[in-house]
Design an enzyme around this catalytic site. Sequence first.
Site, PDB file in Angstrom:
ATOM      1  N   TYR A 150       0.392  -7.696  -1.934  1.00  0.00           N
ATOM      2  CA  TYR A 150      -0.729  -6.987  -1.323  1.00  0.00           C
ATOM      3  C   TYR A 150      -2.000  -7.518  -1.972  1.00  0.00           C
ATOM      4  CZ  TYR A 150      -3.893  -3.194  -0.031  1.00  0.00           C
ATOM      5  OH  TYR A 150      -4.965  -2.472   0.460  1.00  0.00           O
TER       6      TYR A 150
ATOM      7  N   ASP B  13       0.599  -8.238   3.093  1.00  0.00           N
ATOM      8  CA  ASP B  13      -0.777  -8.092   3.558  1.00  0.00           C
ATOM      9  C   ASP B  13      -1.654  -9.004   2.711  1.00  0.00           C
ATOM     10  OD1 ASP B  13      -3.315  -7.332   4.208  1.00  0.00           O
ATOM     11  OD2 ASP B  13      -3.050  -5.201   3.773  1.00  0.00           O
TER      12      ASP B  13
ATOM     13  N   GLU C 200       0.831  -1.216   0.000  1.00  0.00           N
ATOM     14  CA  GLU C 200       0.000   0.000   0.000  1.00  0.00           C
ATOM     15  C   GLU C 200       0.856   1.252   0.000  1.00  0.00           C
ATOM     16  OE1 GLU C 200      -4.274   0.673   1.418  1.00  0.00           O
ATOM     17  OE2 GLU C 200      -3.409  -0.607   2.966  1.00  0.00           O
TER      18      GLU C 200
ATOM     19  N   ASN D  93      -4.706  -9.893   3.594  1.00  0.00           N
ATOM     20  CA  ASN D  93      -6.092  -9.459   3.758  1.00  0.00           C
ATOM     21  C   ASN D  93      -7.054 -10.582   4.110  1.00  0.00           C
ATOM     22  OD1 ASN D  93      -6.840  -6.684   3.719  1.00  0.00           O
ATOM     23  ND2 ASN D  93      -6.048  -6.522   1.625  1.00  0.00           N
TER      24      ASN D  93
END
Length: 321
Positions: free
Chosen positions: A193, A233, A119, A235
């Site tokens: 990500y 990440d 990010e 998620n």
Amino acid sequence: GIVFPLFSPPALHLRTRRRHLLTLARTAALRATSRRLFWNQAKMTSKQEPWTRLSHSKKLPGWVAYNPKTMRPPPLSGDTKQMKILSWNVNGLRNIVQSGGFFSALAQRENFDVLCLQETHLKGDVKDFMNLIPGYEYNYWSCSVARLDYSGTGVISRVKPISVQYGIGIAEHDQEGRVITLEFENFYLVNAYVPNSGRGLRRLVYRVDNWDPSFADFVEKLESFKPVIVCGDLNCARQSIDIHNPPAKTEDAGFTEEERESFQINFDMRGFVDTFRKQHPKAVGYTFWGENQRRNNKGWRLDYFLASGSIIDRVHDSYIL
């Protein structure tokens, strides 16, 4: 983070969001650290560290709060070759850089070899970030072209990789700058990500039916050549222990049944091991908190270091800072 023996080259350390470490050791060691870190709170003292207090609405007997100050093994000996990798979801790189000196201080404190960022929210103006940390001359950036100031990944390294690949080779999935892969002598490092399913789960179908299996296929193909470490990440809070209030979050992005099942199918069942959970099966440790939730440690563990099963027994330390 985690630490485990490698085969012959230097060891590696990894970190994400709230920092999580991994170390490999034999002749060489690998340390990986993952944790989402809110940079403006990085200097909190131990008395101000709410993430070291157990906070879980459905805690089971034996669960304990994760505390990196008391739950890490002794470090590897100084003569062990090591590589330290740090992974961090920065949620906007420019603001952190503008604060001045943060990355150099972080590098001095942690002495990492590779820093993986997610990010970054850069718009392609990566030349301004090519010399972010003195002595780390190998810099790689992948920016979103589908939507500016969105997503993006970066890797900053003082170890020269053999090769670098951007994306996973599928145009549909490579428009948002979500993956950078570095090849080292004995393993691939994949900085990722993973797409968030979004408000109202508007991207859930895209994620679990398209992105997840395509990404897993890409990683599995890499593994046919040498072991793989996936950091970043991802998620998804993969188990109930990884989220503060599981019953209330089953319809929220990151903890739906579909996402957790996809994680199991595409990573667990393909032989990739969650290094932190392997070493700390009953530790409650989070890497992300919603607005005003950090003070009460009502969080999620969304950031990981996953390792090929063939090297998991070489992990020495996997921890969240």
